[in-house]
Design a protein around this motif. Structure first.
Motif, PDB file in Angstrom:
ATOM      1  N   LEU B 112       0.498  -1.308   0.125  1.00 15.50           N
ATOM      2  CA  LEU B 112      -0.247  -0.135  -0.276  1.00 15.50           C
ATOM      3  C   LEU B 112       0.810   1.081   0.148  1.00 15.50           C
ATOM      4  O   LEU B 112       0.570   1.911  -0.164  1.00 15.50           O
ATOM      5  CB  LEU B 112      -0.930  -0.343   1.493  1.00 15.50           C
ATOM      6  CG  LEU B 112      -2.041   1.428   1.347  1.00 15.50           C
ATOM      7  CD1 LEU B 112      -3.073   1.071  -0.061  1.00 15.50           C
ATOM      8  CD2 LEU B 112      -2.730   0.922   2.633  1.00 15.50           C
ATOM      9  N   SER B 113       1.912   1.384   0.813  1.00 14.74           N
ATOM     10  CA  SER B 113       2.925   2.695   0.929  1.00 14.74           C
ATOM     11  C   SER B 113       3.548   2.606  -0.448  1.00 14.74           C
ATOM     12  O   SER B 113       3.888   3.874  -1.293  1.00 14.74           O
ATOM     13  CB  SER B 113       3.871   2.187   1.775  1.00 14.74           C
ATOM     14  OG  SER B 113       4.580   0.991   1.800  1.00 14.74           O
ATOM     15  N   ALA B 114       3.981   1.961  -0.922  1.00 12.55           N
ATOM     16  CA  ALA B 114       4.497   1.873  -2.300  1.00 12.55           C
ATOM     17  C   ALA B 114       3.494   2.660  -3.300  1.00 12.55           C
ATOM     18  O   ALA B 114       3.790   3.550  -4.314  1.00 12.55           O
ATOM     19  CB  ALA B 114       5.035   0.588  -3.476  1.00 12.55           C
ATOM     20  N   ALA B 115       2.718   2.510  -3.579  1.00 13.78           N
ATOM     21  CA  ALA B 115       1.014   2.770  -3.756  1.00 13.78           C
ATOM     22  C   ALA B 115       0.635   3.675  -3.901  1.00 13.78           C
ATOM     23  O   ALA B 115       0.004   4.844  -4.934  1.00 13.78           O
ATOM     24  CB  ALA B 115      -0.400   2.248  -4.089  1.00 13.78           C
ATOM     25  N   LYS B 116       1.119   3.937  -2.901  1.00 14.16           N
ATOM     26  CA  LYS B 116       0.856   5.583  -2.840  1.00 14.16           C
ATOM     27  C   LYS B 116       1.425   6.699  -3.044  1.00 14.16           C
ATOM     28  O   LYS B 116       2.154   7.716  -3.357  1.00 14.16           O
ATOM     29  CB  LYS B 116       0.885   5.641  -0.875  1.00 14.16           C
ATOM     30  CG  LYS B 116      -0.714   5.321  -0.605  1.00 14.16           C
ATOM     31  CD  LYS B 116      -0.427   5.365   1.617  1.00 14.16           C
ATOM     32  CE  LYS B 116      -1.502   5.343   2.196  1.00 14.16           C
ATOM     33  NZ  LYS B 116      -1.172   5.429   3.546  1.00 14.16           N
TER      34      LYS B 116
END
Lengths: 251, 427
Positions: B112-116
């Protein structure tokens, strides 16, 4: 095979069986008849090991063992079979799975090898044909959604699968139409051998036209009040149970 | 409201405050909104209807340390014979080393952090959409302080055959972790997800998890949730699901253990011709407390929902079921079925069951039912009379009862795994 000696049993303090004496030998078929409330179903329940009943006196010897000392499952493993008057529906437990478990628990008890998948399937095929039970029913949950006739046929199917020494058929004819009655009786007759025995508990003589007994006993008020050959059943049918009742009043 | 309760929330927030996120202003803004919301919220008490049967003392009175990335051997947690992409999240942090998956066309899969950081369009559109301003403290806590999790987006008309298996693990003692997933099934896609919630080793770990699901038109999404937190651990997990027209969403929840487990499942069916299946099984032992709260909100006509939750409760365990089905005025021709059945294996086990239907439409077929009881003695005797031991008879019957709840798991190897697990837990 089974020797019942002066058997007394009660439920909630009320005495139902008041001294039953009965001996059944291998190869024999005995019928126990009697009016409602005479103790017929209590006798079968006590023999199968229902906990609600308390045996207050007497003994039952089954193939040399003290039957009353055994748990219900051990009685079955020793070769006692009760065909229920009201077979129980067990949702989610498949007929096949449960029978396999039952056969293997019995085999383990007798120090025998478990049944192989092939052998088991062969048995299912052969024995379900015996009572004309659709093989689809064999795969369904135990008795769930079965018709009255299917339930009774399933009882005889289970009996065939477990090949007991002594079978007690508790009012197996109740709720059966004439075709189903014939199928069930046929199955029972085919399973008959010189090594096993059957006790047929019934209210009516009708079933005994198909499963012909060697002996007929009349149970009344917790006691066997009359015994005889198959003609006794016919006599009872003609005269009705009032005949027995009045005779016993005189006694 | 007492000062003591305020202090508990403050202690909680103080433990979380060292978390640094370094996100862009959009996501930072979302977190700040949640922090503002938190200022208005407090931990529920037994007077709060939504939490009436679940006391949170065990969770809120504990002092936590923040979960850290960790590395463990995951072999034991994989499902035998299951061909799946494996994704690992430990203590709320995605673990690239332990994850094992192949990139496939039509699937966007990252932490999720990479997606953000990448600022995916789907993420901006759907993230936090179904979770904000719900006035639920644990949801707000996760909105404000979630660390990481999985972002999975399936592109239009993609049928992904190989399932995704997420291992969501907590380690250590008194660890607090807040994982967060977003699953997006775009129009006409199909995907199956399994998430195992596991605890390794320690105790009094608390995982406050949130998953959001966007199920677009004609999409089939199956989510299988296995909660197997041995020992003395706490878990609150919230799923927010949004369904568009002709979509099919199925969730199967199997809860095997956990000192305190609370599942909040909220499904918004906001279009016609949808099918929703929500099934659950909970096996309580010792002093386990397992609580399932579900909401299915039928807003539009011609939809079906089927719900079956079953519990087998032993020792001093407690099961709670609260299932709500709303059928809004516009939702004509809705079929909604709901069932909760419990078996109590001990005199000290408890089941609280509250099925609820709120119907505002007039042409609907809805039913709900609840049973709690002991095993049928007559059936036990019947099995015994065929030579099966009393113990064996009980086992046959409980297994049948339990397995029946999760019939809709479509992944064969997972089904076998769950069935074996049920047998093991009940033996």
């Amino acid at each position: 095979m089974i020797k019942i000696n002066n058997l007394h049993a009660s439920i909630d303090g009320k005495e139902i069986l008041k001294g039953i004496n009965l001996e059944v030998k291998a190869g024999e078929v005995h019928a126990i008849m009697g009016p409602n409330g005479s103790g017929k179903s209590t006798l079968s329940s006590v023999l199968a090991g229902r906990e609600e009943f308390e045996v207050t006196e007497g003994s039952v010897e089954f193939d040399g063992k003290d039957l009353l000392d055994l748990s219900p499952e051990d009685r079955a493993r020793e070769g006692l079979f009760l065909a229920f008057q009201y077979p129980v529906e067990i949702p989610g437990v498949s007929n096949i799975n449960f029978l396999k478990t039952a056969i293997n628990e019995k085999r383990a008890y007798l120090n025998q090898e478990p049944v192989s998948a092939k052998e088991f399937l062969g048995m299912v095929k052969e024995k379900s044909a015996l009572v004309e039970l659709d093989s689809k029913l064999a795969n369904r949950s135990v008795n769930e959604g079965f018709s009255g006739g299917e339930k009774k046929r399933n009882e005889i199917f289970q009996m065939a699968m477990l090949s007991p020494k002594l079978s007690i058929l508790d009012e197996t004819d109740s709720g059966l139409d004439i075709d189903a009655l014939r199928i069930v009786a046929n199955g029972v007759n085919k399973l008959k051998s010189p090594n096993n025995a059957t006790i047929v508990i019934t209210h009516y003589q009708r079933l005994l036209d198909y499963i012909v007994p060697d002996f007929v006993h009349v149970l009344y008020n917790g006691k066997i009040v009359k015994s005889g050959g198959k003609e006794l059943a016919i006599e009872l049918e003609e005269k009705g149970y009032d005949w027995i009742k009045s005779e016993n009043v005189e006694l | 409201m007492t000062t003591a309760e305020l202090t508990k929330k403050d202690t909680f927030l103080a433990a979380l405050s060292p978390l640094q996120f370094n996100e862009d202003s959009y996501f930072e803004g979302l977190r700040n909104n949640a922090k503002n919301e938190l200022a208005e919220l407090d931990f529920p008490t037994s007077k709060t209807e939504y939490w009436k049967y679940t006391r949170l003392g065990k969770i809120v009175n504990n002092t936590y340390t923040l979960g850290q990335p960790d590395k463990i051997d995951i072999t034991n947690f994989l499902i035998p014979n299951l061909e799946a992409h494996v994704l690992v999240v430990i203590n709320g942090y995605y673990s690239p080393e332990l994850s094992n998956f192949t990139e496939i066309d039509g699937v966007t899969l990252t932490s999720l952090s990479a997606a953000k950081k990448q600022g995916f369009e789907g993420l901006k559109k759907h993230f936090n959409q179904f979770t904000q301003d719900k006035k639920e403290i644990f949801l707000a806590l996760n909105n404000a302080f979630h660390t990481d999790g999985i972002y999975l987006e399936v592109a239009k008309n993609n049928n992904v055959e190989k399932p995704y298996h997420i291992l969501n693990i907590t380690t250590g003692n008194n660890t607090i972790s807040q994982s967060r997933n977003l699953f997006i099934g775009n129009v006409g896609s199909q995907v199956k997800i399994i998430e195992s919630f596991i605890n390794v080793g320690g105790e009094k770990n608390f995982n406050n998890h949130v998953s959001e699901f966007f199920v677009a038109e004609n999409t089939h999404l199956e989510y299988n949730k296995i909660q197997d937190k041995k020992e003395n651990n706490f878990s609150i997990a919230t799923e927010q699901v949004y369904q568009e027209a002709n979509s099919n969403f199925t969730i199967n929840t199997a809860t095997f253990n956990g000192a305190l487990v609370r599942n909040n499942l909220n499904i918004e069916v906001d279009a016609s011709n949808c099918e929703t299946n929500l099934n659950g099984l909970y096996l309580g032992k010792n002093k386990d407390h397992i609580d399932n709260h579900t909401v299915v909100d039928h807003k539009k006509p011609h939809c079906n929902s089927n719900e079956v939750y079953r519990g087998v409760l032993d020792d001093e365990s407690t099961g709670v079921f609260n299932g709500k089905v709303f059928v809004r005025q516009d939702a004509q021709i809705t079929n909604a079925f709901q069932q909760n059945n419990n078996i109590l294996l001990s005199d000290n086990a408890t089941a609280n069951s509250k099925p609820e239907l709120e119907i505002y439409a007039d042409d609907v077929k809805c039913s709900h039912g609840s049973t709690t009881g002991q095993i049928d003695e007559e059936a036990i005797f019947y099995l015994q009379s065929r030579g099966i031991s009393k113990k064996g008879a009980l086992k046959l019957m409980i297994n049948a009862f339990a397995k029946d709840a999760l019939e809709r798991i479509s992944i064969e190897t997972l089904h076998e795994y769950i069935d074996a697990k049920i047998e093991e837990e009940l033996s």
